[in-house]
Design a protein around this motif. Structure first.
Motif, PDB file in Angstrom:
ATOM      1  N   ARG A  92       0.803  -1.362   0.036  1.00 55.55           N
ATOM      2  CA  ARG A  92      -0.129   0.077  -0.053  1.00 55.55           C
ATOM      3  C   ARG A  92       0.930   0.904   0.145  1.00 55.55           C
ATOM      4  O   ARG A  92       2.064   1.111   0.113  1.00 55.55           O
ATOM      5  CB  ARG A  92      -0.859  -0.016   1.250  1.00 55.55           C
ATOM      6  N   GLY A  93       0.359   2.404  -0.065  1.00 57.17           N
ATOM      7  CA  GLY A  93       1.026   3.757  -0.075  1.00 57.17           C
ATOM      8  C   GLY A  93       1.779   4.043   0.962  1.00 57.17           C
ATOM      9  O   GLY A  93       1.228   3.720   2.088  1.00 57.17           O
ATOM     10  N   VAL A  94       3.027   4.650   1.052  1.00 55.66           N
ATOM     11  CA  VAL A  94       3.506   4.893   2.072  1.00 55.66           C
ATOM     12  C   VAL A  94       2.779   6.153   2.896  1.00 55.66           C
ATOM     13  O   VAL A  94       2.732   6.091   4.206  1.00 55.66           O
ATOM     14  CB  VAL A  94       5.021   5.691   1.661  1.00 55.66           C
ATOM     15  N   GLU A  95       2.108   6.805   2.246  1.00 57.86           N
ATOM     16  CA  GLU A  95       1.097   7.729   3.132  1.00 57.86           C
ATOM     17  C   GLU A  95       0.273   7.348   3.937  1.00 57.86           C
ATOM     18  O   GLU A  95       0.164   7.595   4.888  1.00 57.86           O
ATOM     19  CB  GLU A  95       0.649   8.898   1.802  1.00 57.86           C
ATOM     20  N   ARG A  96      -0.411   6.088   3.297  1.00 59.75           N
ATOM     21  CA  ARG A  96      -1.497   5.522   4.208  1.00 59.75           C
ATOM     22  C   ARG A  96      -0.781   5.027   5.354  1.00 59.75           C
ATOM     23  O   ARG A  96      -1.374   5.028   6.444  1.00 59.75           O
ATOM     24  CB  ARG A  96      -2.153   4.532   3.118  1.00 59.75           C
ATOM     25  N   ALA A  97       0.585   4.126   5.235  1.00 61.92           N
ATOM     26  CA  ALA A  97       1.191   3.547   6.473  1.00 61.92           C
ATOM     27  C   ALA A  97       1.404   4.744   7.330  1.00 61.92           C
ATOM     28  O   ALA A  97       1.247   4.213   8.450  1.00 61.92           O
ATOM     29  CB  ALA A  97       2.263   2.736   5.761  1.00 61.92           C
ATOM     30  N   VAL A  98       1.946   5.899   6.961  1.00 63.05           N
ATOM     31  CA  VAL A  98       2.235   6.954   8.043  1.00 63.05           C
ATOM     32  C   VAL A  98       0.885   7.291   8.584  1.00 63.05           C
ATOM     33  O   VAL A  98       1.135   7.592   9.752  1.00 63.05           O
ATOM     34  CB  VAL A  98       2.950   8.065   7.311  1.00 63.05           C
ATOM     35  N   GLN A  99      -0.090   7.734   7.771  1.00 60.11           N
ATOM     36  CA  GLN A  99      -1.337   8.329   8.301  1.00 60.11           C
ATOM     37  C   GLN A  99      -1.793   7.381   9.372  1.00 60.11           C
ATOM     38  O   GLN A  99      -2.198   7.656  10.570  1.00 60.11           O
ATOM     39  CB  GLN A  99      -2.185   8.514   7.221  1.00 60.11           C
ATOM     40  N   ALA A 100      -1.533   6.123   9.417  1.00 59.26           N
ATOM     41  CA  ALA A 100      -2.281   4.886  10.106  1.00 59.26           C
ATOM     42  C   ALA A 100      -1.328   4.981  11.383  1.00 59.26           C
ATOM     43  O   ALA A 100      -1.968   4.817  12.289  1.00 59.26           O
ATOM     44  CB  ALA A 100      -2.092   3.472   9.450  1.00 59.26           C
ATOM     45  N   ALA A 101       0.031   5.182  11.039  1.00 57.85           N
ATOM     46  CA  ALA A 101       0.890   5.043  12.290  1.00 57.85           C
ATOM     47  C   ALA A 101       0.369   6.493  13.203  1.00 57.85           C
ATOM     48  O   ALA A 101       0.558   6.236  14.433  1.00 57.85           O
ATOM     49  CB  ALA A 101       2.141   5.008  12.145  1.00 57.85           C
ATOM     50  N   LEU A 102       0.345   7.525  12.386  1.00 61.97           N
ATOM     51  CA  LEU A 102       0.221   8.771  13.186  1.00 61.97           C
ATOM     52  C   LEU A 102      -1.423   8.615  13.878  1.00 61.97           C
ATOM     53  O   LEU A 102      -1.520   9.328  15.156  1.00 61.97           O
ATOM     54  CB  LEU A 102      -0.011  10.026  12.284  1.00 61.97           C
ATOM     55  N   ALA A 103      -2.204   8.089  13.351  1.00 60.34           N
ATOM     56  CA  ALA A 103      -3.686   7.896  13.847  1.00 60.34           C
ATOM     57  C   ALA A 103      -3.538   7.030  15.206  1.00 60.34           C
ATOM     58  O   ALA A 103      -4.061   7.364  16.158  1.00 60.34           O
ATOM     59  CB  ALA A 103      -4.735   7.388  12.850  1.00 60.34           C
ATOM     60  N   ARG A 104      -2.545   5.991  15.227  1.00 66.04           N
ATOM     61  CA  ARG A 104      -2.592   5.153  16.477  1.00 66.04           C
ATOM     62  C   ARG A 104      -1.689   5.763  17.451  1.00 66.04           C
ATOM     63  O   ARG A 104      -2.213   5.894  18.791  1.00 66.04           O
ATOM     64  CB  ARG A 104      -1.845   3.890  16.137  1.00 66.04           C
ATOM     65  N   THR A 105      -1.058   6.820  17.157  1.00 71.18           N
ATOM     66  CA  THR A 105      -0.241   7.501  18.205  1.00 71.18           C
ATOM     67  C   THR A 105      -1.305   8.573  18.524  1.00 71.18           C
ATOM     68  O   THR A 105      -1.247   8.868  20.186  1.00 71.18           O
ATOM     69  CB  THR A 105       0.778   8.199  17.656  1.00 71.18           C
ATOM     70  N   ALA A 106      -2.038   9.233  17.795  1.00 74.18           N
ATOM     71  CA  ALA A 106      -2.952  10.180  18.400  1.00 74.18           C
ATOM     72  C   ALA A 106      -3.900   9.714  19.336  1.00 74.18           C
ATOM     73  O   ALA A 106      -4.358  10.326  20.209  1.00 74.18           O
ATOM     74  CB  ALA A 106      -3.497  10.961  17.082  1.00 74.18           C
ATOM     75  N   ALA A 107      -4.473   8.668  18.929  1.00 72.61           N
ATOM     76  CA  ALA A 107      -5.309   7.714  19.823  1.00 72.61           C
ATOM     77  C   ALA A 107      -5.005   7.654  21.310  1.00 72.61           C
ATOM     78  O   ALA A 107      -5.685   7.479  22.075  1.00 72.61           O
ATOM     79  CB  ALA A 107      -5.562   6.288  19.227  1.00 72.61           C
ATOM     80  N   LEU A 108      -3.711   7.712  21.210  1.00 69.12           N
ATOM     81  CA  LEU A 108      -3.071   7.524  22.906  1.00 69.12           C
ATOM     82  C   LEU A 108      -3.318   8.706  23.777  1.00 69.12           C
ATOM     83  O   LEU A 108      -3.313   8.595  24.869  1.00 69.12           O
ATOM     84  CB  LEU A 108      -1.758   7.170  22.828  1.00 69.12           C
ATOM     85  N   ALA A 109      -3.360   9.947  23.025  1.00 70.12           N
ATOM     86  CA  ALA A 109      -3.513  11.163  23.731  1.00 70.12           C
ATOM     87  C   ALA A 109      -4.558  10.892  24.846  1.00 70.12           C
ATOM     88  O   ALA A 109      -4.275  11.579  26.228  1.00 70.12           O
ATOM     89  CB  ALA A 109      -3.477  12.237  22.903  1.00 70.12           C
ATOM     90  N   PRO A 110      -5.719  10.783  24.535  1.00 66.51           N
ATOM     91  CA  PRO A 110      -6.736  10.746  25.677  1.00 66.51           C
ATOM     92  C   PRO A 110      -6.607   9.635  26.690  1.00 66.51           C
ATOM     93  O   PRO A 110      -7.220   9.503  27.559  1.00 66.51           O
ATOM     94  CB  PRO A 110      -8.087  10.760  24.868  1.00 66.51           C
ATOM     95  N   ILE A 111      -5.966   8.670  26.241  1.00 64.81           N
ATOM     96  CA  ILE A 111      -5.835   7.396  27.063  1.00 64.81           C
ATOM     97  C   ILE A 111      -4.878   7.449  28.129  1.00 64.81           C
ATOM     98  O   ILE A 111      -5.238   7.045  29.154  1.00 64.81           O
ATOM     99  CB  ILE A 111      -5.550   6.129  26.311  1.00 64.81           C
ATOM    100  N   GLU A 112      -3.859   8.068  27.993  1.00 64.62           N
ATOM    101  CA  GLU A 112      -2.681   8.191  28.907  1.00 64.62           C
ATOM    102  C   GLU A 112      -3.067   8.884  30.188  1.00 64.62           C
ATOM    103  O   GLU A 112      -3.246   8.324  31.366  1.00 64.62           O
ATOM    104  CB  GLU A 112      -1.505   9.013  28.406  1.00 64.62           C
ATOM    105  N   PRO A 113      -3.863  10.116  30.120  1.00 60.69           N
ATOM    106  CA  PRO A 113      -4.304  10.487  31.565  1.00 60.69           C
ATOM    107  C   PRO A 113      -5.401  10.056  32.251  1.00 60.69           C
ATOM    108  O   PRO A 113      -5.396   9.765  33.502  1.00 60.69           O
ATOM    109  CB  PRO A 113      -4.851  11.931  31.174  1.00 60.69           C
ATOM    110  N   LEU A 114      -6.070   9.008  31.513  1.00 63.92           N
ATOM    111  CA  LEU A 114      -6.934   8.105  32.116  1.00 63.92           C
ATOM    112  C   LEU A 114      -6.316   6.844  32.746  1.00 63.92           C
ATOM    113  O   LEU A 114      -6.586   6.563  33.984  1.00 63.92           O
ATOM    114  CB  LEU A 114      -8.066   7.479  31.135  1.00 63.92           C
TER     115      LEU A 114
END
Length: 84
Positions: free
Chosen positions: A27-49
């Motif tokens: 698959r495209g590199v952009e999609r792989a990078v976007q998926a990785a960034l989305a997973r990282t961004a998903a952690l932001a609200p989880i960490e404080p909890l």
């Protein structure tokens, strides 16, 4: 070889390298990078909890299937392993 020729050759090499990476990923590199960034961004609200208390514990992160897409992310694995 003049500087323009070297620049063109460098661009060709970069494109060829990118094509090989895309072919390997399937698959495209952009999609792989976007998926990785989305997973990282998903952690932001989880960490404080996790650090705040009993509502979300590291054990819950390990067993709840809702968090499966985040498994393998080093930041998530630290949260799931470490007690607050």
């Amino acid at each position: 070889m003049d500087s323009m020729s070297r620049a063109v050759d460098g661009r060709r090499a970069a494109l060829a390298s990118r094509y090989r990476v895309e072919r390997e990923l399937g698959r495209g590199v952009e999609r792989a990078v976007q998926a990785a960034l989305a997973r990282t961004a998903a952690l932001a609200p989880i960490e404080p909890l996790v650090h705040a208390g009993p509502e979300l514990t590291p054990g819950m992160l390990r067993i709840d299937p809702a968090f499966a897409p985040l498994r393998g992310n080093p930041r998530f694995e630290r949260l799931a392993r470490d007690a607050p």
